[in-house]
Design a protein around this motif. Structure first.
Motif, PDB file in Angstrom:
ATOM      1  N   THR A   1       0.828  -1.206   0.000  1.00 25.97           N
ATOM      2  CA  THR A   1       0.000   0.000   0.000  1.00 25.97           C
ATOM      3  C   THR A   1       0.858   1.249   0.000  1.00 25.97           C
ATOM      4  OG1 THR A   1      -1.755  -1.167   1.192  1.00 25.97           O
ATOM      5  CG2 THR A   1      -1.802   1.233   1.266  1.00 25.97           C
ATOM      6  N   VAL A   2       1.924   1.257   0.801  1.00 24.41           N
ATOM      7  CA  VAL A   2       2.835   2.403   0.813  1.00 24.41           C
ATOM      8  C   VAL A   2       3.513   2.550  -0.548  1.00 24.41           C
ATOM      9  CG1 VAL A   2       4.895   3.385   1.895  1.00 24.41           C
ATOM     10  CG2 VAL A   2       3.176   2.229   3.303  1.00 24.41           C
ATOM     11  N   HIS A   3       3.854   1.421  -1.164  1.00 26.76           N
ATOM     12  CA  HIS A   3       4.444   1.429  -2.506  1.00 26.76           C
ATOM     13  C   HIS A   3       3.505   2.112  -3.507  1.00 26.76           C
ATOM     14  CE1 HIS A   3       6.867  -0.488  -5.816  1.00 26.76           C
ATOM     15  NE2 HIS A   3       5.699  -0.375  -6.456  1.00 26.76           N
ATOM     16  N   GLU A   4       2.247   1.684  -3.509  1.00 27.92           N
ATOM     17  CA  GLU A   4       1.292   2.267  -4.457  1.00 27.92           C
ATOM     18  C   GLU A   4       0.977   3.726  -4.103  1.00 27.92           C
ATOM     19  OE1 GLU A   4       0.832   0.778  -7.126  1.00 27.92           O
ATOM     20  OE2 GLU A   4       1.615  -1.176  -6.474  1.00 27.92           O
ATOM     21  N   PHE A   5       1.068   4.071  -2.819  1.00 28.38           N
ATOM     22  CA  PHE A   5       0.944   5.474  -2.429  1.00 28.38           C
ATOM     23  C   PHE A   5       2.003   6.314  -3.129  1.00 28.38           C
ATOM     24  CE2 PHE A   5       2.851   8.765   0.247  1.00 28.38           C
ATOM     25  CZ  PHE A   5       1.794   9.658   0.380  1.00 28.38           C
ATOM     26  N   GLY A   6       3.213   5.772  -3.247  1.00 30.67           N
ATOM     27  CA  GLY A   6       4.267   6.503  -3.951  1.00 30.67           C
ATOM     28  C   GLY A   6       3.907   6.777  -5.396  1.00 30.67           C
ATOM     29  N   HIS A   7       3.340   5.768  -6.060  1.00 30.60           N
ATOM     30  CA  HIS A   7       2.874   5.982  -7.435  1.00 30.60           C
ATOM     31  C   HIS A   7       1.797   7.073  -7.480  1.00 30.60           C
ATOM     32  CE1 HIS A   7       5.025   2.898  -9.594  1.00 30.60           C
ATOM     33  NE2 HIS A   7       4.598   1.931  -8.791  1.00 30.60           N
ATOM     34  N   ALA A   8       0.847   6.983  -6.549  1.00 26.23           N
ATOM     35  CA  ALA A   8      -0.256   7.941  -6.533  1.00 26.23           C
ATOM     36  C   ALA A   8       0.243   9.356  -6.238  1.00 26.23           C
ATOM     37  CB  ALA A   8      -1.301   7.532  -5.502  1.00 26.23           C
TER      38      ALA A   8
ATOM     39  N   GLU B   1       8.459   4.342 -10.923  1.00 24.75           N
ATOM     40  CA  GLU B   1       8.828   3.330  -9.943  1.00 24.75           C
ATOM     41  C   GLU B   1       9.753   3.897  -8.875  1.00 24.75           C
ATOM     42  OE1 GLU B   1       8.225  -0.272  -8.248  1.00 24.75           O
ATOM     43  OE2 GLU B   1       7.259   0.563 -10.027  1.00 24.75           O
ATOM     44  N   SER B   2      10.533   4.898  -9.219  1.00 26.73           N
ATOM     45  CA  SER B   2      11.405   5.505  -8.210  1.00 26.73           C
ATOM     46  C   SER B   2      10.589   6.118  -7.079  1.00 26.73           C
ATOM     47  CB  SER B   2      12.304   6.579  -8.844  1.00 26.73           C
ATOM     48  OG  SER B   2      11.582   7.772  -9.149  1.00 26.73           O
ATOM     49  N   GLN B   3       9.414   6.627  -7.404  1.00 26.78           N
ATOM     50  CA  GLN B   3       8.586   7.243  -6.376  1.00 26.78           C
ATOM     51  C   GLN B   3       7.967   6.194  -5.460  1.00 26.78           C
ATOM     52  OE1 GLN B   3       8.793  10.850  -6.409  1.00 26.78           O
ATOM     53  NE2 GLN B   3      10.359   9.857  -7.637  1.00 26.78           N
ATOM     54  N   SER B   4       7.535   5.086  -6.016  1.00 22.97           N
ATOM     55  CA  SER B   4       6.958   4.034  -5.182  1.00 22.97           C
ATOM     56  C   SER B   4       8.019   3.357  -4.327  1.00 22.97           C
ATOM     57  CB  SER B   4       6.233   3.002  -6.050  1.00 22.97           C
ATOM     58  OG  SER B   4       7.106   2.433  -6.995  1.00 22.97           O
ATOM     59  N   ARG B   5       9.180   3.101  -4.905  1.00 19.88           N
ATOM     60  CA  ARG B   5      10.254   2.473  -4.132  1.00 19.88           C
ATOM     61  C   ARG B   5      10.787   3.437  -3.071  1.00 19.88           C
ATOM     62  NH1 ARG B   5      10.388  -2.799  -4.211  1.00 19.88           N
ATOM     63  NH2 ARG B   5      12.653  -2.991  -4.137  1.00 19.88           N
TER      64      ARG B   5
ATOM     65  N   GLU C   1       8.153   3.286  -0.239  1.00 21.78           N
ATOM     66  CA  GLU C   1       8.136   1.967   0.381  1.00 21.78           C
ATOM     67  C   GLU C   1       9.381   1.723   1.221  1.00 21.78           C
ATOM     68  OE1 GLU C   1       8.342  -2.791  -0.778  1.00 21.78           O
ATOM     69  OE2 GLU C   1       8.082  -1.313  -2.381  1.00 21.78           O
ATOM     70  N   ASN C   2      10.563   2.012   0.659  1.00 25.45           N
ATOM     71  CA  ASN C   2      11.816   1.625   1.301  1.00 25.45           C
ATOM     72  C   ASN C   2      12.486   2.734   2.101  1.00 25.45           C
ATOM     73  OD1 ASN C   2      11.633  -1.006   0.253  1.00 25.45           O
ATOM     74  ND2 ASN C   2      12.567  -0.368  -1.669  1.00 25.45           N
TER      75      ASN C   2
ATOM     76  N   GLU D   1      14.852  -5.853  -0.054  1.00 21.37           N
ATOM     77  CA  GLU D   1      15.542  -4.924  -0.957  1.00 21.37           C
ATOM     78  C   GLU D   1      16.760  -5.530  -1.639  1.00 21.37           C
ATOM     79  OE1 GLU D   1      15.569  -0.537   0.448  1.00 21.37           O
ATOM     80  OE2 GLU D   1      15.504  -1.737   2.278  1.00 21.37           O
ATOM     81  N   LEU D   2      17.324  -6.590  -1.088  1.00 14.55           N
ATOM     82  CA  LEU D   2      18.504  -7.203  -1.686  1.00 14.55           C
ATOM     83  C   LEU D   2      18.119  -8.227  -2.738  1.00 14.55           C
ATOM     84  CD1 LEU D   2      20.848  -7.759   1.406  1.00 14.55           C
ATOM     85  CD2 LEU D   2      20.679  -5.782  -0.103  1.00 14.55           C
ATOM     86  N   THR D   3      17.353  -9.244  -2.331  1.00 16.50           N
ATOM     87  CA  THR D   3      17.023 -10.319  -3.262  1.00 16.50           C
ATOM     88  C   THR D   3      16.028  -9.881  -4.331  1.00 16.50           C
ATOM     89  OG1 THR D   3      15.266 -11.150  -1.804  1.00 16.50           O
ATOM     90  CG2 THR D   3      17.469 -12.066  -1.509  1.00 16.50           C
ATOM     91  N   TYR D   4      15.322  -8.780  -4.088  1.00 16.21           N
ATOM     92  CA  TYR D   4      14.330  -8.272  -5.047  1.00 16.21           C
ATOM     93  C   TYR D   4      14.935  -8.155  -6.442  1.00 16.21           C
ATOM     94  CZ  TYR D   4      10.849  -5.176  -7.160  1.00 16.21           C
ATOM     95  OH  TYR D   4       9.905  -4.624  -7.986  1.00 16.21           O
ATOM     96  N   HIS D   5      16.145  -7.656  -6.514  1.00 17.12           N
ATOM     97  CA  HIS D   5      16.721  -7.359  -7.827  1.00 17.12           C
ATOM     98  C   HIS D   5      17.189  -8.607  -8.555  1.00 17.12           C
ATOM     99  CE1 HIS D   5      16.192  -3.170  -6.985  1.00 17.12           C
ATOM    100  NE2 HIS D   5      16.629  -3.420  -5.778  1.00 17.12           N
ATOM    101  N   MET D   6      17.419  -9.688  -7.834  1.00 21.42           N
ATOM    102  CA  MET D   6      17.693 -10.945  -8.499  1.00 21.42           C
ATOM    103  C   MET D   6      16.417 -11.461  -9.174  1.00 21.42           C
ATOM    104  SD  MET D   6      20.749 -10.738  -7.774  1.00 21.42           S
ATOM    105  CE  MET D   6      21.251 -12.139  -8.772  1.00 21.42           C
ATOM    106  N   HIS D   7      15.261 -11.194  -8.552  1.00 22.84           N
ATOM    107  CA  HIS D   7      13.982 -11.518  -9.197  1.00 22.84           C
ATOM    108  C   HIS D   7      13.847 -10.751 -10.521  1.00 22.84           C
ATOM    109  CE1 HIS D   7      11.769 -13.762  -5.991  1.00 22.84           C
ATOM    110  NE2 HIS D   7      12.583 -13.110  -5.179  1.00 22.84           N
TER     111      HIS D   7
END
Length: 502
Positions: free
Chosen positions: A265-272, A297-301, A304-305, A355-361
């Protein structure tokens, strides 16, 4: 909205009028897409696919009308101010990418996407990749065909990447990926082999969806979401949809995990927040539209992070969590902070990754789709290739395709978009480093629940520009230097070495 100089003889004003109609058609399609994902009954797909296809065809016809080409030609010799020149540049780019694409291809692609999204939902629910397979294969054929019409001299995958990130070369992103592999893999291994134990089960339990939704609304209230221009709903895959007047967000709930819905939700708040930060007076023009997928995506990340996963945020928000879930009365801020930042050594799901393994995905998905789009991987081989790379990059293999290659909705509509999640994370860290220099103690602002100055800084330096600047220009204007992975790697190294006492 930018106004025409009288010397343009009305050409610029007429172009703006046409573009606003084009944008309105696209935005109307966006509302239908939101409804399809959130409210529409499953049986509505045949009609909805036709509706969306019709709107996309109308939009394509309006954009590629000969009159638009004539207006763009007239304006080549006109003396335009900076904003007008940016508007013309962006419209010309759209026009040139669409004018050679046949209308019937646009119509078939749109209709297939709508049908594919319903097929994806059914395939994921039933864990049957075969249900989605023919749609995925057909989408690849259609997207490649479209890319060849757009630019026959370029690799189709690169053309597809430019659709969402037009001014950041794919080669730059691949260089950043190489830097991340070099920096993240040893850090992940160090955490797994030498990291101290942390409070990874501080929030274990079962949670009612209504209580989870209430907590997500609490977070949105704290962050300053504009409920007059937005709403919160649920969807199979969280997303944001809308304009600067109506930016809606969705999340999803898990019976045994309230942290993932909260961070989503916080992630999508960044998009909004990005969408709502665009200029009201530029609606319907490129100046009132977001720059690119990576910038979005920079705004949502960021939220979120760099906000939602900080200790400062949990100092502020943990009392609210305890009000909603009294069973966590004894959880400390340090335990909450560790719980929301644990590195998952066996996580299968991208949107639940740390935040670490995310980028391997992300790297995994990008490699698979490049092989698939390039014809080196048959559609039937995707599940096996997915599992192979999951084992290689993350040391875990999904037992089902629903947890594997069917977990993301993205391939039901487009390819070459996953890279922008990593671009967003990298730029978010660069933005945070700049904010730390320019604002007086932003961590204290988060701790105090004073998010206004941070939102205002992002609006002033990112949101309000719309598409006035190219991606690289916007990044340099906001942070003073080109996109670099340095800040992200420094940020995650310091953060996780501290959390895991390395």
């Amino acid at each position: 909205m930018a106004t025409a100089d009288p010397e343009t003889d009305g050409a610029y004003a007429e172009l703006l009028d046409r573009v606003e109609r084009i944008e309105n058609v696209g935005n109307a399609a966006g509302v239908l897409y939101w409804d399809q994902q959130v409210k529409m009954p499953d049986g509505g797909t045949p009609a909805r696919s036709k509706q969306l296809s019709a709107l996309q065809t109308v939009r394509h016809d309006l954009l590629t009308d000969d009159a638009v080409g004539d207006l763009l030609a007239d304006l080549e010799s006109q003396d335009l101010d900076d904003e007008q020149a940016a508007v013309v540049r962006e419209i010309r780019r759209q026009y040139e990418r669409e004018v050679e694409v046949p209308g019937d291809l646009v119509e078939e692609l749109s209709e297939t996407i709508s049908e594919a999204q319903q097929a994806w939902r059914e395939a994921k629910e039933e864990d049957e990749f075969e249900t989605f397979e023919p749609y995925l294969d057909r989408l690849r054929e259609l997207h490649v065909e479209r890319a060849e019409y757009v630019d026959a001299e370029k690799d189709p995958y690169e053309v597809m990447f430019e659709e969402g990130e037009p001014y950041l070369p794919l080669s730059t992103v691949e260089r950043i990926f190489d830097e991340l592999r070099e920096g993240l893999v040893p850090l992940i291994e160090d955490v797994q082999e030498n990291g101290a134990d942390i409070a990874d089960d501080a929030f274990a339990g079962e949670f009612d969806p209504e209580d989870q939704e209430a907590l997500c609304r609490d977070a949105l209230d704290l962050l300053g979401y504009d409920w007059d221009r937005g709403r919160l709903d649920t969807a199979p895959h969280p997303f944001m949809s809308g304009t600067q007047f109506d930016a809606r967000i969705t999340t999803r709930f898990h019976e045994t995990d309230f942290v993932d819905p909260l961070t989503a939700t916080v992630h999508e708040f960044g998009h909004a927040t990005y969408q709502l930060g665009l200029r009201d007076d530029a609606y319907g023009t490129p100046l009132g539209d977001s720059r690119s997928s990576g910038i979005h995506e920079s705004q949502s990340r960021f939220w979120e992070n760099h906000v939602g996963r900080t200790k400062a945020f949990w100092e502020r928000f943990l009392p609210t969590v305890k009000e909603r879930f009294p069973e966590f009365e004894d959880v400390t801020v340090d335990e909450a902070y560790e719980a929301v930042n644990q590195v998952f050594t066996d996580n299968l799901i991208r949107v639940e990754a740390d935040e670490l393994t995310y980028h391997m995905h992300i790297i995994l998905r990008s490699e698979i789709e490049q092989e698939f789009v390039g014809g080196d991987l048959d559609v039937s081989e995707i599940p096996g290739r997915w599992n192979e790379l999951m084992d290689e990059y993350l040391g875990v293999v999904p037992e089902t395709d629903a947890e594997g290659c069917l977990q993301d909705i993205h391939w039901s509509s487009r390819f070459a978009g996953f890279q922008n999640y990593t671009v967003g994370s990298v730029f978010a860290a660069q933005l945070w480093a700049t904010i730390e220099e320019e604002l007086d103690d932003p961590e204290a602002m988060i701790r105090e629940g004073n998010f206004g100055p941070i939102r205002e800084w992002l609006t002033e330096n990112v949101h309000r520009h719309g598409q006035r600047y190219t991606t690289d220009e916007l990044i340099e204007r906001a942070t003073g230097e080109p996109l670099t992975a340095e800040y992200f790697l420094d940020y995650v190294t310091e953060k996780y070495e501290t959390i895991y006492d390395l």
